[in-house]
Design a protein around this motif. Structure first.
Motif, mmCIF file in Angstrom:
data_model
loop_
_atom_site.group_PDB
_atom_site.id
_atom_site.type_symbol
_atom_site.label_atom_id
_atom_site.label_comp_id
_atom_site.label_asym_id
_atom_site.label_seq_id
_atom_site.Cartn_x
_atom_site.Cartn_y
_atom_site.Cartn_z
ATOM 1 N N UNK A 125 -0.816 -18.013 9.924
ATOM 2 C CA UNK A 125 0.345 -18.892 9.773
ATOM 3 C C UNK A 125 1.460 -18.492 10.739
ATOM 4 N N UNK A 126 1.721 -17.190 10.858
ATOM 5 C CA UNK A 126 2.806 -16.751 11.738
ATOM 6 C C UNK A 126 2.468 -16.977 13.209
ATOM 7 N N UNK A 127 1.221 -16.775 13.584
ATOM 8 C CA UNK A 127 0.854 -16.952 14.994
ATOM 9 C C UNK A 127 0.807 -18.428 15.374
ATOM 10 N N UNK A 132 5.163 -14.721 15.684
ATOM 11 C CA UNK A 132 4.669 -13.407 16.078
ATOM 12 C C UNK A 132 5.516 -12.785 17.175
ATOM 13 N N UNK A 133 6.218 -13.604 17.956
ATOM 14 C CA UNK A 133 6.986 -13.079 19.088
ATOM 15 C C UNK A 133 8.138 -12.199 18.632
ATOM 16 N N UNK A 134 8.737 -12.536 17.485
ATOM 17 C CA UNK A 134 9.885 -11.784 16.992
ATOM 18 C C UNK A 134 9.525 -10.954 15.764
ATOM 19 N N UNK A 135 8.265 -10.675 15.572
ATOM 20 C CA UNK A 135 7.822 -9.982 14.370
ATOM 21 C C UNK A 135 8.193 -8.509 14.361
ATOM 22 N N UNK A 136 8.616 -8.044 13.203
ATOM 23 C CA UNK A 136 8.903 -6.627 13.001
ATOM 24 C C UNK A 136 8.235 -6.191 11.711
ATOM 25 N N UNK A 137 8.094 -4.905 11.551
ATOM 26 C CA UNK A 137 7.479 -4.343 10.360
ATOM 27 C C UNK A 137 8.552 -3.578 9.589
ATOM 28 N N UNK A 138 8.745 -3.934 8.336
ATOM 29 C CA UNK A 138 9.785 -3.291 7.529
ATOM 30 C C UNK A 138 9.335 -1.898 7.084
ATOM 31 N N UNK A 139 10.306 -1.076 6.700
ATOM 32 C CA UNK A 139 9.992 0.264 6.214
ATOM 33 C C UNK A 139 9.203 0.186 4.915
ATOM 34 N N UNK A 140 9.480 -0.830 4.121
ATOM 35 C CA UNK A 140 8.762 -1.020 2.859
ATOM 36 C C UNK A 140 7.279 -1.254 3.112
ATOM 37 N N UNK A 141 6.981 -2.091 4.103
ATOM 38 C CA UNK A 141 5.574 -2.348 4.450
ATOM 39 C C UNK A 141 4.909 -1.085 4.992
ATOM 40 N N UNK A 142 5.638 -0.332 5.806
ATOM 41 C CA UNK A 142 5.083 0.907 6.355
ATOM 42 C C UNK A 142 4.796 1.920 5.255
ATOM 43 N N UNK A 143 5.668 1.986 4.251
ATOM 44 C CA UNK A 143 5.457 2.957 3.171
ATOM 45 C C UNK A 143 4.261 2.580 2.299
ATOM 46 N N UNK A 144 3.916 1.300 2.241
ATOM 47 C CA UNK A 144 2.774 0.855 1.449
ATOM 48 C C UNK A 144 1.437 1.102 2.151
ATOM 49 N N UNK A 145 1.475 1.360 3.454
ATOM 50 C CA UNK A 145 0.242 1.547 4.219
ATOM 51 C C UNK A 145 -0.315 2.950 4.040
#
Length: 163
Positions: A125-127, A132-145
Motif C-alpha cells: 500500500x505504501x509503495x 516509501x520515499x519519505x518513510x521512517x522507522x519509529x523507535x517503537x517499531x525498532x524496539x518491537x523487532x
C-alpha cells in the motif's frame, strides 16, 4: 463578432438558415459552454478523488490476501515504480522480497503468518501510493523487532547505500 465570423454566417445563411442560428448560438454562448465544460471536468476529478479515497480505505480494512498474489503484486509494483528510474533498487527490492517470502513459506504459526502478510500488505500500500520515499522507522517499531530483524534491516540499509 469578428468580421470573418460574420462573413461565415452570411455564407451559411445562404446555404442553410438553421446552421446560421446554430453558429450564432455557439458564438454567443461559448463562454457558457466552456464554463460548463470546466465544471464537468472539476466534478469528474472530484468523483475520481472520492473513489481513490474509498479504495485507500478499503485497502486498510481489506481482509488478508493470499501470499502468492501478494508476492506477485509487490514484484509488479517494484517493476512499475523502479524499472526505468532506478533498476538497481528494483533488483535489490526484488531479491529481498523473494528471500523473505521463501524464509516464511515454512511457517506454521497462524499469528506469524497473519503478521507477515499484514506487514507486506502495508508495504504494498505504501509503495503504490509513493509513501516509501519519505518513510521512517519509529523507535517503537525498532524496539518491537528481534535482534535478527534489526540485523537484517541494517544489512539492507548498507546494501541500499552501496547502490
Amino acid at each position: 463578432m469578428k468580421p470573418n465570423s460574420v462573413l461565415n454566417c452570411r455564407l451559411i445563411q445562404r446555404n442553410n438558415p438553421s446552421k446560421l442560428i446554430f453558429s450564432r448560438f455557439i458564438n454567443q454562448n461559448s463562454k457558457t459552454y466552456y464554463t460548463l465544460q470546466r465544471q464537468l471536468k472539476i466534478e469528474r476529478e472530484e468523483q475520481e478523488y472520492l473513489k481513490q479515497i474509498e479504495q485507500d480505505e478499503e485497502m486498510n480494512t481489506r481482509p488478508l490476501v493470499h501470499p502468492l498474489k501478494l508476492y506477485r503484486d509487490i514484484l509488479r509494483q517494484h517493476n512499475k515504480q523502479f524499472k526505468h528510474s532506478n533498476p538497481m533498487i528494483k533488483k535489490l527490492g526484488d531479491e529481498y522480497v523473494k528471500l523473505e517470502f521463501k524464509r516464511h513459506s515454512v511457517i506454521d504459526n497462524p499469528l506469524h503468518i497473519v503478521g507477515f502478510i499484514t506487514k507486506w500488505q502495508d508495504y504494498l500500500f505504501s509503495i503504490s501510493n509513493g509513501e516509501w520515499k519519505n518513510g521512517t522507522l519509529s523507535e517503537d517499531m525498532l524496539s518491537k523487532m528481534s535482534k535478527e530483524q534489526v540485523g537484517q534491516l541494517y544489512e539492507l540499509m548498507k546494501a541500499s547505500k552501496e547502490i
